[in-house]
Scaffold this active site. Structure first.
Site, PDB file in Angstrom:
ATOM      1  N   LYS B  87       0.845  -1.202   0.000  1.00 54.22           N
ATOM      2  CA  LYS B  87       0.000   0.000   0.000  1.00 54.22           C
ATOM      3  C   LYS B  87       0.876   1.247   0.000  1.00 54.22           C
ATOM      4  O   LYS B  87       1.887   1.304   0.733  1.00 54.22           O
ATOM      5  CB  LYS B  87      -0.906  -0.021   1.243  1.00 54.22           C
ATOM      6  CG  LYS B  87      -1.929   1.115   1.289  1.00 54.22           C
ATOM      7  CD  LYS B  87      -2.810   0.982   2.528  1.00 54.22           C
ATOM      8  CE  LYS B  87      -3.846   2.093   2.607  1.00 54.22           C
ATOM      9  NZ  LYS B  87      -4.703   1.984   3.808  1.00 54.22           N
ATOM     10  N   SER B 162      -9.628   1.820   3.110  1.00 53.86           N
ATOM     11  CA  SER B 162      -8.795   2.585   2.193  1.00 53.86           C
ATOM     12  C   SER B 162      -7.769   1.733   1.450  1.00 53.86           C
ATOM     13  O   SER B 162      -7.160   2.220   0.507  1.00 53.86           O
ATOM     14  CB  SER B 162      -8.079   3.696   2.960  1.00 53.86           C
ATOM     15  OG  SER B 162      -7.178   3.132   3.913  1.00 53.86           O
ATOM     16  N   SER B 186      -9.681  -0.379   7.441  1.00 52.98           N
ATOM     17  CA  SER B 186      -9.182  -0.222   6.067  1.00 52.98           C
ATOM     18  C   SER B 186      -8.475  -1.432   5.474  1.00 52.98           C
ATOM     19  O   SER B 186      -8.200  -1.449   4.277  1.00 52.98           O
ATOM     20  CB  SER B 186      -8.244   0.987   5.984  1.00 52.98           C
ATOM     21  OG  SER B 186      -8.987   2.170   6.032  1.00 52.98           O
TER      22      SER B 186
END
Lengths: 99, 490
Positions: B87, B162, B186
């Site tokens: 990420k 997210s 997330s």
């Protein structure tokens, strides 16, 4: 219950060093009012004698030795921290004059 | 993937790939090239940056280590040659790290996050950085400055956020596994929406060094994988104290993979079912799948125990005070002086306040909204009524869990009230979006470990996730329970 108006949004905007357009101020004001109305439910909770919990970590903080470490440099010996600087001058950060 | 490298090899997991390496059917370089090719051609917008040269160099090292079989202790490299996505909230020395924000569009950090460094030291190959909601703020991945990520199987749906880029990348076969970060759900929410496994460890279990801060008392890195066993493999490599993070636990490492693969003693397992998590607003097909999962646990001999977590309904309100307050403080660092964007217009002013305003105009709408809300909550006259009160209710939420874990070993619930919703469906109503995290947020507030494991599909074939929560630092037992569930039909 707090009333959020555009004056309050503009005041907080200044504290946060953010600039919003007039349209954003109007939109944010309505959205903030909605969010704060929702958050207002916390005022109904009995918190008498309840301690604040700012962190879930309850272990003692382990301290490191206070040792000076050299800053990382690239293959040409330049500090890596300057590689993403918006502007540099003589091996330092260059910023606009404000005086 | 099989077609790309021209071999008929099943290789969704670390174990399958290592078997293919060992039998000589596959090489790390061919595997890496295959994944890079597929990921670069993908239409999902799951990756923001590829580290092609770095990845191929890492794959070549893995290839040499395999060639020297017998001379190199393979147990030192449990992720040898495994292609991963990271990420874009985690730094890698020399690799662009954007947080999906215009503010960091060209930022190249000078250091590597500890969790990434440990994966690389274990032999992993980093393919690139995955898309996300800007600064990890969002539940749909529609807030990226570089465009939304598409759901891996339903193009009209969000992948969840997210860590949506990581979830889509894993499910769509663009990498074997990925890292996400979980501040209010997330990792678990996108894992649930995309039908993969996602784990949020106990706060303090994984180092946050190199994890760009959103809300420091809530943020944790977590593995996102095809299987529970792979989650254990990544987690075991990353766990352990890091002197570079003062909130990193001193607890010693454990053999999480071994614990994960053991058979649970069902007669000793009590699973709490919180009344407050099965309420109106929960989609009927989600409730049905989760209840079916609970029945399976019961059929194995586990005991289901109705419990109450009475302050659950306040969790979203607490979270959106605590998280935004910490965010407003953490994001104050973006001042355009040492790194990050500095628009030319900003340099034209001689006024410092105007300079900052022009620099910080690079934040997207959701980030600005949260900074404003957090600045308000911390401002003079409002601090006690908002931030302080939220921290007190947070303590009550933690006490709810403490009380529950006196009588049960785990807690089970849905991950989300619904399956993946449509793109644009909630983006105009922030509060509606925030309420999507109602079952995941309490775990972050209390600092507990939890994971999402697939437990079914709705009538449109959209995945449903089962949420399993354990007491602090009980990840081994949590992985064991989830692994047994995952294998129920095997």
């Amino acid at each position: 219950m707090i009333e959020v108006n555009e004056a309050l949004t503009r005041k907080v905007m200044g504290l946060a060093k953010l600039k919003l357009s007039d349209g954003e101020v109007t939109t944010f004001t309505a959205q903030l009012q909605g969010i704060l109305n929702y958050i207002d439910q916390l005022s109904r909770v009995d918190v008498q004698g309840v301690g604040s919990m700012t962190h879930p970590f309850d272990e003692p903080t382990p301290f490191r030795e206070d040792v000076v470490c050299p800053s990382p440099v690239d293959t040409e010996g330049r500090p890596k921290t300057l590689l993403s600087a918006p502007d540099v001058l003589d091996g330092g950060y260059k910023v606009p004059s404000i005086l | 993937m099989e077609e790309i490298i021209g071999k008929n090899i099943k290789m969704n997991t670390v174990r399958e790939i290592h078997d293919a390496f060992d039998s000589g059917q596959l090489s790390p370089v061919a595997l890496t090239q295959g994944y890079l090719e597929v990921a670069q051609k993908s239409h999902h917008n799951a990756f923001l940056t590829f580290c092609e040269k770095r990845a191929l160099a890492q794959a070549k090292v893995a290839e040499r280590l395999i060639a020297h079989e017998g001379q190199v202790p393979r147990e030192k490299f449990p992720l040898l040659g495994i292609p991963l996505g990271i990420k874009d909230v985690l730094t890698i020395d020399g690799v662009r790290t954007t947080c999906a924000s215009k503010m960091l569009e060209n930022y190249v950090p000078p250091y590597t996050a500890t969790v990434v460094a440990r994966l690389e030291a274990a032999g992993a190959v980093i393919l690139g950085k995955t898309n996300m909601d800007e600064f990890a703020m969002g539940g749909s991945n529609e807030n990226s400055a570089f465009g939304p990520v598409l759901h891996p199987t339903h193009s009209d749906r969000v992948p969840g956020g997210s860590s949506g880029g990581s979830a889509t990348a894993v499910r769509a076969g663009l990498c074997v596994a990925a890292l996400g970060s979980d501040t209010g759900g997330s990792v678990r929410l996108p894992a649930s929406f995309c039908g993969i496994v996602g784990m949020k460890p106990t706060y303090g279990r994984l180092s946050r060094y190199g994890l760009i801060a959103f809300a420091s008392s809530l943020d944790q890195v977590g593995p996102m994988t095809q299987t529970v066993e792979d989650a254990a493999r990544l987690f075991e490599v990353m766990a352990g104290h890091d002197p570079l993070d003062s909130t990193s636990s001193l607890r010693s490492k454990e053999n999480f993979v071994r614990t994960c693969l053991t058979v649970p003693d069902w007669s000793r397992i009590k699973i709490g079912v919180p009344n407050e998590y099965f309420v109106s607003g929960l989609a009927p097909n989600v409730e049905k799948s989760v209840r079916t999962a609970l029945q399976w646990f019961e059929s194995q001999g586990a005991k289901l125990v109705p419990i109450s977590l009475p302050h659950t309904s306040y969790a979203v309100a607490v979270y959106y005070m605590v998280a935004v307050s910490e965010a407003s403080s953490n994001l104050a660092r973006y001042d355009g002086v040492r790194y990050g964007a500095r628009p030319s217009l900003a340099s034209e002013t001689g006024d410092l306040a105007t300079f900052y305003e022009r620099v910080r105009a690079n934040f997207g709408s959701e980030v600005k909204r949260r900074i404003i809300l957090g600045t308000f909550a911390l401002s003079s006259g409002y601090y006690d009524a908002y931030y302080r009160r939220a921290c007190q209710v947070r303590r009550l939420i933690q006490q709810d869990f403490d009380e529950a874990f006196k009588t049960v070993d785990f807690i089970a619930s849905p991950v989300s009230p619904t399956t993946a919703f449509r793109l644009g469906e909630k983006s105009q109503d922030p509060l509606k979006m925030y309420l999507n995290d109602i079952f995941t947020i309490p775990v972050n507030l209390a600092g507990l470990p939890a994971l999402s494991v697939p437990c079914g599909e709705d009538s449109e074939k959209l995945p449903i996730g089962l949420h399993l929560i354990a007491p602090a630092f009980q990840e081994g037992r949590l992985l064991c329970l989830a692994h047994a569930f995952e294998r129920r039909s095997a």
